[in-house]
Design an enzyme around this catalytic site. Sequence first.
Site, mmCIF file in Angstrom:
data_model
loop_
_atom_site.group_PDB
_atom_site.id
_atom_site.type_symbol
_atom_site.label_atom_id
_atom_site.label_comp_id
_atom_site.label_asym_id
_atom_site.label_seq_id
_atom_site.Cartn_x
_atom_site.Cartn_y
_atom_site.Cartn_z
ATOM 1 N N PRO A 95 -140.168 65.429 -33.321
ATOM 2 C CA PRO A 95 -139.885 66.676 -32.587
ATOM 3 C C PRO A 95 -138.869 66.464 -31.478
ATOM 4 O O PRO A 95 -138.770 65.380 -30.901
ATOM 5 C CB PRO A 95 -141.255 67.059 -32.017
ATOM 6 C CG PRO A 95 -141.949 65.746 -31.830
ATOM 7 C CD PRO A 95 -141.516 64.909 -33.014
ATOM 8 N N ASP A 96 -138.105 67.508 -31.192
ATOM 9 C CA ASP A 96 -137.257 67.436 -30.015
ATOM 10 C C ASP A 96 -138.115 67.868 -28.834
ATOM 11 O O ASP A 96 -139.319 68.044 -28.973
ATOM 12 C CB ASP A 96 -136.013 68.304 -30.187
ATOM 13 C CG ASP A 96 -136.339 69.776 -30.361
ATOM 14 O OD1 ASP A 96 -137.466 70.192 -30.027
ATOM 15 O OD2 ASP A 96 -135.466 70.519 -30.833
ATOM 16 N N PHE A 97 -137.496 68.058 -27.687
ATOM 17 C CA PHE A 97 -138.309 68.400 -26.517
ATOM 18 C C PHE A 97 -138.479 69.894 -26.307
ATOM 19 O O PHE A 97 -139.511 70.343 -25.884
ATOM 20 C CB PHE A 97 -137.689 67.814 -25.247
ATOM 21 C CG PHE A 97 -138.001 66.360 -25.056
ATOM 22 C CD1 PHE A 97 -139.269 65.940 -24.736
ATOM 23 C CD2 PHE A 97 -137.006 65.413 -25.212
ATOM 24 C CE1 PHE A 97 -139.554 64.602 -24.563
ATOM 25 C CE2 PHE A 97 -137.278 64.069 -25.038
ATOM 26 C CZ PHE A 97 -138.553 63.662 -24.718
ATOM 27 N N ARG A 98 -137.424 70.668 -26.589
ATOM 28 C CA ARG A 98 -137.434 72.050 -26.104
ATOM 29 C C ARG A 98 -137.564 73.160 -27.119
ATOM 30 O O ARG A 98 -137.635 74.306 -26.732
ATOM 31 C CB ARG A 98 -136.150 72.277 -25.297
ATOM 32 C CG ARG A 98 -136.093 71.414 -24.054
ATOM 33 C CD ARG A 98 -134.782 71.601 -23.315
ATOM 34 N NE ARG A 98 -134.740 70.812 -22.115
ATOM 35 C CZ ARG A 98 -134.531 69.515 -22.100
ATOM 36 N NH1 ARG A 98 -134.341 68.885 -23.230
ATOM 37 N NH2 ARG A 98 -134.530 68.844 -20.972
ATOM 38 N N ASN A 169 -131.570 58.767 -27.944
ATOM 39 C CA ASN A 169 -132.852 58.658 -28.639
ATOM 40 C C ASN A 169 -133.478 57.275 -28.478
ATOM 41 O O ASN A 169 -132.771 56.273 -28.387
ATOM 42 C CB ASN A 169 -132.680 58.959 -30.127
ATOM 43 C CG ASN A 169 -132.154 60.355 -30.366
ATOM 44 O OD1 ASN A 169 -132.332 61.246 -29.535
ATOM 45 N ND2 ASN A 169 -131.486 60.561 -31.484
ATOM 46 N N ASP A 171 -135.949 56.391 -30.759
ATOM 47 C CA ASP A 171 -136.674 56.187 -32.011
ATOM 48 C C ASP A 171 -136.168 55.007 -32.820
ATOM 49 O O ASP A 171 -136.753 54.628 -33.822
ATOM 50 C CB ASP A 171 -136.623 57.453 -32.876
ATOM 51 C CG ASP A 171 -135.205 57.964 -33.074
ATOM 52 O OD1 ASP A 171 -134.268 57.138 -33.131
ATOM 53 O OD2 ASP A 171 -135.032 59.193 -33.163
ATOM 54 N N HIS A 188 -130.967 55.660 -23.091
ATOM 55 C CA HIS A 188 -132.260 55.973 -22.490
ATOM 56 C C HIS A 188 -133.360 55.024 -22.942
ATOM 57 O O HIS A 188 -134.527 55.347 -22.865
ATOM 58 C CB HIS A 188 -132.636 57.426 -22.779
ATOM 59 C CG HIS A 188 -131.712 58.397 -22.118
ATOM 60 N ND1 HIS A 188 -131.659 59.728 -22.456
ATOM 61 C CD2 HIS A 188 -130.800 58.230 -21.143
ATOM 62 C CE1 HIS A 188 -130.739 60.331 -21.706
ATOM 63 N NE2 HIS A 188 -130.214 59.443 -20.916
#
Length: 380
Positions: A95-98, A169, A171, A188
């Site tokens: 999932p993304d955040f928003r 990302n 991941d 990040h």
Amino acid sequence: MAERDAAAAGGVEAERGSDSPGSESDSENGSASGESEMDFLRNLLSRTLGLGSEKPEKVLDELTLDGVSRFMHSEKCKNIICMVGAGISTSAGIPDFRSPGTGLYANLQSYNLPYPEAIFEINYFKQHPEPFFALARELYPGQFKPTVCHYFIRLLKEKGLLLRCYTQNIDTLERVAGLDQEDLVEAHGTFFTSHCLRSSCKKQYSLDWMKDIVFFGESLPSRFFTLMQSDFQKVDLLIIMGTSLQVQPFASLVSRVPTNTPRLLINKEKTGQSDPFMSLMGLGSGMDFDSEKAYRDVAWLGDCDEGCTALAELLGWKKELEELVNKEHTAIDARAGQSHDAGARPSPPPAGATARPSRPPAAPAGSLPKEEDAAGSKAE
């Protein structure tokens, strides 16, 4: 980043706005461009306001995906930088955040947080680590396959066109897709390593124990600030995919390319367009897709995988891309059984110590994001 969305999700993008993750690194590196303050200001005003400079050379014959593909086939295009965010991993199931209803922040009620972003803040984590570890278990690397976007970037590498991939990302799907440590700047963080937060310990833990990311409140890795100085002076084409370009200092990278370097955005919506105030502060993206002065920026709106497939088709790479995806996914499926039976989880840190992902030094290919970099993560 103004929006606190730490990168704790497998493909979740770590982004932030004014709460820039690189505050410490910025002070260490001095001026962002390494120029004197006056030179930096002069060049900034020239780029953003067009003062004292001639109109930049137009290198695309048209501001379309076709125009970009023709440029990529030309002798002028030898070094491509990709900037990617959470949007390139959503088709992998991360999932993304928003996104309303499906984004990470919309589904954190079970963790009883004071506010959604708290799950990725370093101070909250020190007091309440349970929510983050519970979420990390769900997003642990190894459960997801790279997407068409990831393999398109790999094709750029194989064809000798990829200078670097800057990713928000954590991941590690870029690594799984075949990019090496040297090909990447994991802005990040990554799940590859972790370390104990106790000052008397600082013991490192491998990916088996935890995956590394940067929490809100931590600085970005020095590699980000070191490589951007040289990479963005050499780039011939910037491809931006699956990011809202809201988190600094990552978002400001788009304005660091030479004035005649084309920029292609593959995203569900236009983003990174000029904001006069932010531009003057040196943080503006400066993208111009629609004005009469537009001369180098192209926006392809839609699903990132579809955008990469469309570009691959124009380049004559579509069959090669499809075969690469099928071959790699088959290999991943074949290894899946062994991965799931990998054995017992390593012993936890000593009593009283809190394990937290640590920033990645030079992680080997295939490794996951580190946690120190989690401090500035954000999801699309």
